[in-house]
Motif scaffolding. Structure first.
Motif, PDB file in Angstrom:
ATOM      1  N   GLY A 191      62.614  64.633  13.628  1.00  0.00           N
ATOM      2  CA  GLY A 191      63.399  63.962  12.600  1.00  0.00           C
ATOM      3  C   GLY A 191      62.899  64.420  11.246  1.00  0.00           C
ATOM      4  N   ILE A 192      63.686  64.142  10.198  1.00  0.00           N
ATOM      5  CA  ILE A 192      63.211  64.466   8.846  1.00  0.00           C
ATOM      6  C   ILE A 192      61.908  63.693   8.599  1.00  0.00           C
ATOM      7  N   LEU A 193      61.947  62.393   8.887  1.00  0.00           N
ATOM      8  CA  LEU A 193      60.754  61.560   8.786  1.00  0.00           C
ATOM      9  C   LEU A 193      60.705  60.724  10.064  1.00  0.00           C
ATOM     10  N   GLY A 194      60.521  61.413  11.181  1.00  0.00           N
ATOM     11  CA  GLY A 194      60.590  60.750  12.483  1.00  0.00           C
ATOM     12  C   GLY A 194      59.207  60.394  13.005  1.00  0.00           C
ATOM     13  N   ALA A 195      59.201  59.734  14.162  1.00  0.00           N
ATOM     14  CA  ALA A 195      57.941  59.286  14.757  1.00  0.00           C
ATOM     15  C   ALA A 195      57.037  60.483  15.058  1.00  0.00           C
ATOM     16  N   THR A 196      57.630  61.564  15.581  1.00  0.00           N
ATOM     17  CA  THR A 196      56.808  62.716  15.964  1.00  0.00           C
ATOM     18  C   THR A 196      56.091  63.309  14.754  1.00  0.00           C
ATOM     19  N   ILE A 197      56.842  63.541  13.673  1.00  0.00           N
ATOM     20  CA  ILE A 197      56.213  64.205  12.519  1.00  0.00           C
ATOM     21  C   ILE A 197      55.148  63.295  11.910  1.00  0.00           C
ATOM     22  N   VAL A 198      55.406  61.987  11.834  1.00  0.00           N
ATOM     23  CA  VAL A 198      54.424  61.064  11.262  1.00  0.00           C
ATOM     24  C   VAL A 198      53.175  61.017  12.158  1.00  0.00           C
ATOM     25  N   LEU A 297      57.238  52.512  11.736  1.00  0.00           N
ATOM     26  CA  LEU A 297      58.257  53.301  11.034  1.00  0.00           C
ATOM     27  C   LEU A 297      59.631  52.780  11.445  1.00  0.00           C
ATOM     28  N   GLU A 298      60.493  52.527  10.477  1.00  0.00           N
ATOM     29  CA  GLU A 298      61.844  52.041  10.785  1.00  0.00           C
ATOM     30  C   GLU A 298      62.837  52.957  10.091  1.00  0.00           C
ATOM     31  N   VAL A 299      63.683  53.605  10.881  1.00  0.00           N
ATOM     32  CA  VAL A 299      64.604  54.602  10.317  1.00  0.00           C
ATOM     33  C   VAL A 299      65.950  54.570  11.039  1.00  0.00           C
ATOM     34  N   ASN A 304      68.055  60.638  10.419  1.00  0.00           N
ATOM     35  CA  ASN A 304      66.829  61.392  10.628  1.00  0.00           C
ATOM     36  C   ASN A 304      67.121  62.748  11.277  1.00  0.00           C
ATOM     37  N   ALA A 305      68.117  62.759  12.178  1.00  0.00           N
ATOM     38  CA  ALA A 305      68.409  63.975  12.941  1.00  0.00           C
ATOM     39  C   ALA A 305      69.329  64.938  12.177  1.00  0.00           C
ATOM     40  N   GLY A 306      70.234  64.388  11.358  1.00  0.00           N
ATOM     41  CA  GLY A 306      71.274  65.220  10.726  1.00  0.00           C
ATOM     42  C   GLY A 306      70.706  66.361   9.889  1.00  0.00           C
ATOM     43  N   GLY A 307      69.702  66.036   9.058  1.00  0.00           N
ATOM     44  CA  GLY A 307      69.165  67.051   8.152  1.00  0.00           C
ATOM     45  C   GLY A 307      68.440  68.174   8.874  1.00  0.00           C
ATOM     46  N   ILE A 308      67.915  67.855  10.055  1.00  0.00           N
ATOM     47  CA  ILE A 308      67.216  68.886  10.837  1.00  0.00           C
ATOM     48  C   ILE A 308      68.230  69.948  11.294  1.00  0.00           C
ATOM     49  N   ILE A 309      69.364  69.474  11.795  1.00  0.00           N
ATOM     50  CA  ILE A 309      70.356  70.430  12.308  1.00  0.00           C
ATOM     51  C   ILE A 309      71.039  71.155  11.150  1.00  0.00           C
ATOM     52  N   ALA A 310      71.161  70.485   9.996  1.00  0.00           N
ATOM     53  CA  ALA A 310      71.724  71.161   8.815  1.00  0.00           C
ATOM     54  C   ALA A 310      70.852  72.361   8.432  1.00  0.00           C
ATOM     55  N   ASP A 311      69.538  72.241   8.607  1.00  0.00           N
ATOM     56  CA  ASP A 311      68.649  73.378   8.350  1.00  0.00           C
ATOM     57  C   ASP A 311      68.729  74.394   9.492  1.00  0.00           C
TER      58      ASP A 311
END
Ligand code: NAD
Length: 359
Positions: A191-198, A297-299, A304-311
């Motif tokens: 995610g842009i600021l997802g559980a995995t990255i945090v 984290l609450e998102v 969270n997913a949209g911006g990843i695929i846009a990149d």
């Protein structure tokens, strides 16, 4: 500037968030754009992304125009804008795509021989000049993902694998894409600021400060179809590997299996698209004194997913423009949980900027 022609496999909540998000950016001047990891990638803006084809195994979606299909339950993304696209969603074979818990909400399209589905899909991809496919199938769609990866190879288009079925990170599949001179980005988007990255960043910083975690967990709850589907534990094997390895890869030495627990944890219907992640790391610091770090984290899972695929689609397009093929290592490490090569997120960021610059 040329457009990026994208096909969608699975017109569910993630697809709705991605496509409705693009419409959000179309509706406002670029000076007011927020929430993008890259405003431009090479010459491409998010508004250069065109959805040229879409496929789904739900009869409530197949046969409808994109905007109407994305509005069908169980989809629940209400933000962004409605696409004006003329694309009609085409039927897709269920294979292993529809899970036991989701069968009541996804009504399968009429069953046809696989060869008929294949013929129609290939014709749709060719006539729409789709350049790449984004795979948004439900967790556990091993056979269906392999079916679509074969379709990409056959029709000569790039592949972005947003789900935890191992294709870009599988040597045999990766070689097939390299041999076909096609780029692939995967597997299982962050995610842009997802559980995995945090969680990765927390694990990394604990390591760098000499306070390596001794035990850690990440519990996730949400109320959309993805979480409902993930109640079926047998579909989760690769999801668990993907999420766990993403954090393990950041540690000085692997934690024993009993000391790390990461996974989708429960379905709470009233949460809808809100995902809540609870993360905890315990370890020792100076003089062996223990610490206990807890983060919530609450998102919105789909924002969270949209911006990843846009990149991802813009990086795949750059690779197509430049004739780069096989798994794109920097972009996959930056955008995906289970890439062919794991890097720390700061190194992945450097690699991705080098990739964009054409270095
Ligand atoms: N932040 C995130 O949301 C996130 C992060 C990482 C990975 N993912 C993964 O992305 C995928 C999509 O998530 P979602 O929330 O959109 O799920 P979803 O259930 O809302 O959408 C899946 C769509 O696929 C369709 N479908 C089911 N079987 C199919 C088949 N065989 N062929 C074609 N279509 C089929 C369904 O009808 C539905 O429209 C999931 O695997 C999820 O785990 C999501």
């Amino acid at each position: 500037m040329s457009k990026i022609n994208v096909g969608i496999i699975g017109a569910g909540n993630c697809a709705a968030g991605f496509i409705r998000g693009i419409e959000h950016y179309r509706g406002i001047p670029q000076s007011k754009w927020e929430g993008l990891m890259h405003s431009e990638i090479g010459p491409y803006k998010v508004t250069d992304i065109e959805i040229t084809s879409a496929f789904d195994a739900d009869s409530k979606k197949a046969g409808k125009k994109l905007a109407a299909a994305l509005a069908q339950p169980p989809n629940m993304v209400a933000w962004g804008g409605n696409p004006k696209s003329k694309v009609v969603v085409q039927g897709a074979p269920a294979l292993d795509g529809i899970g036991a818990y989701v069968e009541g909400v996804v009504r399968q399209v009429r069953s046809r021989p696989l060869s008929e589905f294949r013929k129609n899909i290939i014709s749709e991809l060719e006539s729409s000049k789709t350049e790449m496919l984004v795979n948004y199938l439900p967790v556990g769609s091993q056979k269906a993902t392999e079916f679509w990866a074969e379709i990409a190879l056959k029709t000569n288009i790039a592949f972005i694998n947003a789900i935890p079925v191992f294709i870009a990170s599988d040597k045999v599949w990766e070689r097939k894409f390299a041999k076909a001179k096609l780029p692939i980005i995967g597997d299982d988007m962050k995610g842009i600021l997802g559980a995995t990255i945090v969680h990765r960043v927390l694990a990394n910083i604990a390591k760098e400060r000499g306070a390596d975690p001794i035990v850690t967990y990440q519990l996730n709850v949400g109320g959309n179809t993805d979480f409902l589907n993930m109640l079926e534990r047998s579909r989760l094997e690769s999801k668990k590997i993907s999420k766990t390895e993403s954090v393990q890869s950041q540690l000085r030495s692997r934690l024993p299996d009993k000391s790390i627990h990461i996974g989708p944890s429960d379905y709470v219907p009233f949460l809808h698209n809100t995902k809540i992640a609870f993360m905890r790391l315990k370890g020792k610091m100076w003089a062996g004194v223990p610490y206990d770090l807890e983060v919530k984290l609450e998102v919105d899972d789909k924002a969270n997913a949209g911006g990843i695929i846009a990149d991802a689609v813009r990086m795949a397009k750059l690779a197509l423009d430049r004739g780069q093929c096989g798994a794109l290592k920097g972009p996959s490490a930056y955008l995906m949980k289970h890439p062919p090569v794991q890097m720390s997120d700061s190194v992945a960021k450097i690699e991705v900027e080098k990739f964009i610059a054409g270095a």
